[in-house]
Design a protein around this motif. Structure first.
Motif, PDB file in Angstrom:
ATOM      1  N   ASP A 117       1.252  -4.271   0.740  1.00  0.00           N
ATOM      2  CA  ASP A 117       1.564  -3.269   1.754  1.00  0.00           C
ATOM      3  C   ASP A 117       0.740  -2.020   1.485  1.00  0.00           C
ATOM      4  OD1 ASP A 117       3.592  -4.689   3.150  1.00  0.00           O
ATOM      5  OD2 ASP A 117       5.012  -4.218   1.547  1.00  0.00           O
ATOM      6  N   ILE A 118       0.138  -1.473   2.529  1.00  0.00           N
ATOM      7  CA  ILE A 118      -0.549  -0.194   2.463  1.00  0.00           C
ATOM      8  C   ILE A 118      -0.111   0.618   3.672  1.00  0.00           C
ATOM      9  CG2 ILE A 118      -2.520  -1.095   1.156  1.00  0.00           C
ATOM     10  CD1 ILE A 118      -4.092  -1.116   3.815  1.00  0.00           C
ATOM     11  N   PRO A 119      -0.324   1.930   3.680  1.00  0.00           N
ATOM     12  CA  PRO A 119       0.158   2.737   4.812  1.00  0.00           C
ATOM     13  C   PRO A 119      -0.324   2.244   6.184  1.00  0.00           C
ATOM     14  CG  PRO A 119      -0.466   4.168   3.004  1.00  0.00           C
ATOM     15  CD  PRO A 119      -0.873   2.770   2.608  1.00  0.00           C
ATOM     16  N   ALA A 120      -1.541   1.701   6.261  1.00  0.00           N
ATOM     17  CA  ALA A 120      -2.077   1.258   7.548  1.00  0.00           C
ATOM     18  C   ALA A 120      -1.569  -0.119   7.973  1.00  0.00           C
ATOM     19  CB  ALA A 120      -3.602   1.237   7.493  1.00  0.00           C
ATOM     20  N   GLY A 121      -0.961  -0.878   7.062  1.00  0.00           N
ATOM     21  CA  GLY A 121      -0.497  -2.229   7.379  1.00  0.00           C
ATOM     22  C   GLY A 121      -0.445  -3.097   6.140  1.00  0.00           C
ATOM     23  N   LYS A 122      -1.287  -4.133   6.121  1.00  0.00           N
ATOM     24  CA  LYS A 122      -1.382  -5.040   4.970  1.00  0.00           C
ATOM     25  C   LYS A 122      -2.837  -5.125   4.523  1.00  0.00           C
ATOM     26  CE  LYS A 122       2.825  -7.055   4.917  1.00  0.00           C
ATOM     27  NZ  LYS A 122       3.706  -7.099   3.773  1.00  0.00           N
ATOM     28  N   GLN A 123      -2.999  -5.349   3.239  1.00  0.00           N
ATOM     29  CA  GLN A 123      -4.325  -5.597   2.689  1.00  0.00           C
ATOM     30  C   GLN A 123      -4.290  -6.938   1.979  1.00  0.00           C
ATOM     31  OE1 GLN A 123      -6.773  -2.357   0.890  1.00  0.00           O
ATOM     32  NE2 GLN A 123      -6.429  -3.545  -0.960  1.00  0.00           N
ATOM     33  N   MET A 124      -5.181  -7.846   2.393  1.00  0.00           N
ATOM     34  CA  MET A 124      -5.225  -9.181   1.823  1.00  0.00           C
ATOM     35  C   MET A 124      -6.519  -9.345   1.032  1.00  0.00           C
ATOM     36  SD  MET A 124      -4.931 -12.892   3.719  1.00  0.00           S
ATOM     37  CE  MET A 124      -6.378 -12.715   4.707  1.00  0.00           C
ATOM     38  N   VAL A 145     -11.816  -8.365   0.870  1.00  0.00           N
ATOM     39  CA  VAL A 145     -10.618  -7.635   1.268  1.00  0.00           C
ATOM     40  C   VAL A 145     -10.575  -7.561   2.790  1.00  0.00           C
ATOM     41  CG1 VAL A 145      -9.327  -5.480   1.027  1.00  0.00           C
ATOM     42  CG2 VAL A 145     -10.817  -6.247  -0.842  1.00  0.00           C
ATOM     43  N   VAL A 146      -9.424  -7.927   3.344  1.00  0.00           N
ATOM     44  CA  VAL A 146      -9.194  -7.874   4.781  1.00  0.00           C
ATOM     45  C   VAL A 146      -8.072  -6.904   5.044  1.00  0.00           C
ATOM     46  CG1 VAL A 146      -8.576  -9.193   6.848  1.00  0.00           C
ATOM     47  CG2 VAL A 146      -9.945 -10.277   5.033  1.00  0.00           C
ATOM     48  N   LEU A 147      -8.268  -5.988   5.960  1.00  0.00           N
ATOM     49  CA  LEU A 147      -7.242  -5.047   6.372  1.00  0.00           C
ATOM     50  C   LEU A 147      -6.575  -5.602   7.627  1.00  0.00           C
ATOM     51  CD1 LEU A 147      -5.903  -2.289   5.963  1.00  0.00           C
ATOM     52  CD2 LEU A 147      -7.725  -1.303   7.356  1.00  0.00           C
ATOM     53  N   LEU A 148      -5.254  -5.727   7.585  1.00  0.00           N
ATOM     54  CA  LEU A 148      -4.470  -6.268   8.703  1.00  0.00           C
ATOM     55  C   LEU A 148      -3.619  -5.146   9.271  1.00  0.00           C
ATOM     56  CD1 LEU A 148      -3.438  -9.446   6.771  1.00  0.00           C
ATOM     57  CD2 LEU A 148      -5.124  -9.365   8.583  1.00  0.00           C
ATOM     58  N   LEU A 149      -3.899  -4.765  10.495  1.00  0.00           N
ATOM     59  CA  LEU A 149      -3.149  -3.691  11.130  1.00  0.00           C
ATOM     60  C   LEU A 149      -2.006  -4.271  11.950  1.00  0.00           C
ATOM     61  CD1 LEU A 149      -6.189  -1.536  12.303  1.00  0.00           C
ATOM     62  CD2 LEU A 149      -4.895  -1.381  10.156  1.00  0.00           C
ATOM     63  N   PRO A 150      -0.863  -3.590  11.968  1.00  0.00           N
ATOM     64  CA  PRO A 150       0.270  -4.124  12.737  1.00  0.00           C
ATOM     65  C   PRO A 150       0.052  -4.030  14.246  1.00  0.00           C
ATOM     66  CG  PRO A 150       0.856  -2.026  11.692  1.00  0.00           C
ATOM     67  CD  PRO A 150      -0.548  -2.371  11.279  1.00  0.00           C
TER      68      PRO A 150
END
Length: 150
Positions: A117-124, A145-150
């Motif tokens: 969990d990160i403030p912007a969403g998820k980091q995989m 690293v992939v940033l997943l935004l809600p």
């Protein structure tokens, strides 16, 4: 191919090997196109005649060409159909332990390393091991690293 439709599915997959892509042949045309796109025309990549006398007996793919195949090869292994945007965020670590000789075939093997969990969403974080057919040492090992935004 593994398809993820929720963040919970991603979190549950941490530590899981997702499998391997199909084999892809690295031909001279691909190497030349990458050289043109990046301006890296070092002889070991593009001068077929000179490279025959070089340390690898022929031309080799650029390391960054090998790395650039991660999205294409990875798309054969898994799909992210989670809500929101998916952004390539970076690479934590990358190594090129073995050159890819032109004419070789490569594939990636993907493992889910972490989902946070990160403030912007998820980091995989995913580990990609790009193998060369018939070789013990991989061409590339990268933690993407992939940033997943809600």
């Amino acid at each position: 191919m593994r398809t993820f439709t929720s963040f919970d599915e991603l979190t549950a997959a941490v530590g899981e090997s997702l499998g391997s892509s199909d084999w892809l042949e690295i031909d001279q045309a691909r190497v030349d196109a990458f050289a043109d796109a990046t301006g890296d025309h070092q002889w070991i990549h593009v001068d077929v005649q000179r490279a025959k006398e070089g340390p690898f007996g022929g031309t080799i793919a650029h390391g960054y060409l090998t790395l650039s195949l991660v999205p294409f090869l990875g798309s054969q292994v898994f799909a992210l159909e989670t809500p929101g945007a998916k952004l390539n965020y970076g690479v934590n670590k990358v190594r090129f332990p073995n050159p890819v000789r032109v004419g070789s075939r490569v594939r990636t093997h993907v493992t889910v390393v972490a989902v946070e969990d990160i403030p912007a969403g998820k980091q995989m974080q995913l580990q990609h091991v790009i193998e060369i057919e018939g070789q013990d040492k991989p061409a590339c090992v990268a933690e993407t690293v992939v940033l997943l935004l809600p």
